[in-house]
Design a protein around this motif. Structure first.
Motif, PDB file in Angstrom:
ATOM      1  N   ALA A   1      -5.979  26.850  -9.204  1.00  0.00           N
ATOM      2  CA  ALA A   1      -4.835  27.543  -9.124  1.00  0.00           C
ATOM      3  C   ALA A   1      -4.215  26.227  -8.094  1.00  0.00           C
ATOM      4  N   ALA A   2      -5.111  26.845  -6.548  1.00  0.00           N
ATOM      5  CA  ALA A   2      -4.550  25.616  -4.781  1.00  0.00           C
ATOM      6  C   ALA A   2      -4.991  24.276  -5.990  1.00  0.00           C
ATOM      7  N   MET A   3      -6.021  23.763  -6.165  1.00  0.00           N
ATOM      8  CA  MET A   3      -6.533  22.614  -6.948  1.00  0.00           C
ATOM      9  C   MET A   3      -5.981  22.456  -7.366  1.00  0.00           C
TER      10      MET A   3
ATOM     11  N   ASP B   1     -17.671  37.826  -7.350  1.00  0.00           N
ATOM     12  CA  ASP B   1     -17.609  38.788  -6.843  1.00  0.00           C
ATOM     13  C   ASP B   1     -18.408  39.400  -5.513  1.00  0.00           C
ATOM     14  N   VAL B   2     -17.849  37.922  -3.815  1.00  0.00           N
ATOM     15  CA  VAL B   2     -19.353  38.428  -2.824  1.00  0.00           C
ATOM     16  C   VAL B   2     -19.199  39.994  -2.497  1.00  0.00           C
TER      17      VAL B   2
ATOM     18  N   THR C   1     -16.746  29.687  -7.522  1.00  0.00           N
ATOM     19  CA  THR C   1     -16.470  30.200  -6.642  1.00  0.00           C
ATOM     20  C   THR C   1     -16.216  32.100  -5.703  1.00  0.00           C
ATOM     21  N   THR C   2     -16.049  32.008  -4.742  1.00  0.00           N
ATOM     22  CA  THR C   2     -15.658  33.389  -4.550  1.00  0.00           C
ATOM     23  C   THR C   2     -14.360  33.695  -4.293  1.00  0.00           C
ATOM     24  N   MET C   3     -13.427  32.416  -4.460  1.00  0.00           N
ATOM     25  CA  MET C   3     -12.312  32.131  -3.742  1.00  0.00           C
ATOM     26  C   MET C   3     -11.288  32.339  -5.824  1.00  0.00           C
ATOM     27  N   PRO C   4     -10.403  33.508  -5.586  1.00  0.00           N
ATOM     28  CA  PRO C   4      -9.523  33.806  -7.434  1.00  0.00           C
ATOM     29  C   PRO C   4      -8.813  32.635  -7.184  1.00  0.00           C
TER      30      PRO C   4
END
Length: 637
Positions: A97-99, A121-122, A90-93
């Motif tokens: 946690a959100a899942m 890191d895009v 994923t590109t989302m750090p």
């Protein structure tokens, strides 16, 4: 070629319902967990014998337009965690946690994904990003990921990752670890929902793929032109190659709900609760008027997904649920003996008691007429198991144990739907064990009216008869303008045209329904309304998306509406000794539903034998045969 075969594959029994344009022919067969295609073809063969007087599977298949198939295998795989390890790139750090914000999410995440989440890191330059992607995909494979979900914060980020992966991994290496891109599967703007949809889909896919493609290949050996269709949890069907595994989850209960909605239309019910009592679970759903209740964004095992789902919940109570003693009290489920070894009375080595064993010993079931006489039950095995596991454990007689076990089952079943009961509720009871226990479970829940369909034993398979071939699409509009919305419209229409062509239907022969959905930032729908190309969006401050449902209609049956007819006492074919208390056995009249006519009435205690099911009418209940041949029961207490 106007025959449609509908198959509902359950954990214990597999149901087959054939619609030939004028009527139904149906049968049941034991599920074969080791090879699901075996019970599929055994069921089709039995249906051909019922249709033609002798088995002729080739004749039936060559007159069939489509086979529509629903299975619980994906559901069972998720419950039992039988599937591949999943990795997330994923590109989302903060995605992991959100899942994992609820206990249900944490439990499923830890079981399916665990620590196999890596972030790219895009914002780095192209060379650094390429190196990072290669290293992290290799790392996920080393950690055991058999499938990888690629989740970008927006579609452009995923396109960048896709380009890197296609460029840097040879196809034969990349193919060993299949990738799924989150924006391809779902147009939902909520990253956690989108990622969860991909994770669950990736987990379910191998289980469904192995069986369905195997069954499709075996069908081709009969030179079948039309493809096998998968029935989905949105109420439509599609080819195996065009189906999303996620949408097979809980598809059987959706068939039951569609059948319940058709019954509600025929009878004019205002509020109907479906209870589909199978071998392992009882599925409960709500029909208001003739509308199936569904959630805009569904959940699976308490985890949010991007697709709509019919609002069905399951409880581990069924005909094969284990009835045992724990801490001095009788418990029912959620453990089940399934089809193998099955209840003790099946004679396959079962050593735990079930309600099937109880009803055999109470006298409710006739050992010689089970499954319409195609399967004989062994009462001695039931007696041994109930005595050893319940009666002796409680220090009571076998007779008292049976009565208490039955009451415990009624209460467990009632608790599955009691919280949904309204003053005008009708309980539609089906599945192999539903008619047997419906009146016993209805009374403690406060339900006064129960409907047992004449096709109760295969009702979810019959409900599939009301499905068409269809696809549903959703895409977020980049900006809330008329021009951008029209561009998204054209893109979705192009996808639909390609997909329906592959299903065998030109777009001109299909019906299309468009919805413009106004959303919150996270993709949660606020409002919706019909959309036509060129319509002004009118929500410049909001995010909007387009939804398209495209349908190629198939023939549907019409259920007979109930009408007032002259009533008369129902004839009986004999009586059966049924235990009603530890010290009491009653001679109870036995009626055969297929030998009764609309308007025939009776009162409990009584037993009504239907095709592949036994309905118990308890004291204080009356029954009437409806115009469609169903059994309508009323509690007079």
């Amino acid at each position: 070629m106007d025959t449609l075969i509908n198959i509902d594959n359950g954990g214990t029994l597999t149901d087959i319902c054939v619609w030939d344009g004028t009527g139904f022919t149906f049968t049941k067969t034991l599920t074969t967990p080791h090879d699901l295609s075996e019970c599929l073809f055994a069921g089709v063969e039995k249906a051909s014998a019922a249709l033609y007087g002798r088995a002729d599977i080739e004749r039936l298949l060559h007159t069939t337009q489509h086979i529509r198939y629903s299975t619980t295998q994906g559901t069972n795989a998720l419950v039992e965690r039988r599937g591949p390890m999943i990795g997330i790139l994923t590109t989302m750090p903060d995605l992991a946690a959100a899942m994992r914000t609820t206990e249900a999410e944490r439990d499923l995440f830890d079981g399916l994904v665990g620590d196999r989440v890596l972030v790219v890191d895009v914002a780095a330059d192209e060379e650094s990003t390429e190196f990072d992607v290669v290293q992290k995909v290799n790392r996920l494979a080393t950690l055991g990921a058999a499938r990888v979900v690629v989740a970008g914060g927006d579609p452009e980020q995923e396109r960048r990752l896709r380009a890197v992966l296609l460029r840097t991994f040879p196809r034969h290496l990349l193919g060993s670890v299949p990738l799924i891109y989150s924006w391809d599967l779902a147009g939902d703007r909520s990253a956690p929902r989108r990622a969860w949809s991909c994770v669950i889909n990736s987990f379910l896919h191998p289980t469904m793929e192995r069986f369905l493609y195997g069954a499709e290949r075996r069908l081709k050996s009969y030179k079948i032109v039309n493809p096998l269709l998968v029935y989905r949890n949105d109420g439509a069907s599609s080819r195996v190659a065009k189906s999303v595994a996620l949408k097979t989850y809980s598809s059987g209960p959706r068939g039951g709900l569609e059948g319940t909605a058709a019954l509600a239309r025929a009878h004019g019910f205002e509020h109907t609760l479906m209870i589909d009592v199978g071998g392992t679970t009882t599925d409960v759903g709500v029909v208001v008027g003739d509308h199936v209740a569904a959630d805009e964004r569904g959940t699976i095992r308490g985890v949010p997904i991007s697709y709509p789902m019919s609002n069905v919940h399951s409880k581990g109570v069924g005909g094969s649920s284990v009835i045992a003693v724990e801490d001095g009290r009788i418990t029912v489920g959620p453990q089940s003996v399934g089809a193998a070894p099955g209840p003790a009375c099946f004679g396959f080595g079962g050593r735990q008691a079930t309600i099937t064993d109880v009803n055999l010993l109470l006298g409710v079931l006739d050992p010689d007429t089970y499954l319409d006489g195609t399967f004989r039950l062994d009462a001695e095995r039931s007696r041994t198991v109930v005595t050893e596991t319940v009666a002796d454990a409680l220090g009571i007689s076998l007779e008292e144990a049976l009565v208490r076990m039955e009451q415990a089952f009624f209460e467990a079943l009632s608790s599955a739907f009691a919280h949904l009961v309204q003053e005008n509720t009708t309980l539609a009871a089906f599945g192999g064990a539903g008619p047997m226990s419906a009146t016993g479970a209805a009374r403690p829940a406060g339900v006064k009216r129960v409907l047992v369909p004449r096709t109760a034993a295969v009702f979810s398979a019959l409900g599939i008869s009301f499905s068409d071939i269809g696809k549903t699409y959703e895409a977020g509009v980049p900006e809330p303008t008329t021009a951008a919305t029209r561009t998204t419209y054209d893109e979705l229409l192009g996808r639909a045209e390609r997909d329906m062509f592959q299903e065998g239907y030109p777009l001109a022969a299909c019906a299309a329904s468009w919805q413009l959905v106004v959303e919150e930032e996270d993709g949660t729908p606020v409002s919706r309304g019909p959309y036509r190309p060129g319509d002004a969006v009118g929500h410049p401050e909001r995010r909007v998306s387009l939804q398209l449902t495209i349908t190629a209609p198939l023939p549907h049956p019409e259920l007979t509406a109930d009408q007032e007819v002259e009533t008369r006492p129902a004839s009986s074919v004999g009586s059966r000794s049924v235990r009603s208390a530890a010290d009491r056995v009653d001679e109870v009249p036995v009626h055969v539903l297929t030998e009764l006519s609309p308007g025939d009435t009776g009162a409990g205690p009584a037993i009504v034998e239907g095709p592949f099911f036994t309905a118990r009418v308890l004291p204080g209940w009356t029954f009437r045969v409806t115009s469609g041949g169903d059994l309508l029961l009323h509690d007079t207490h």
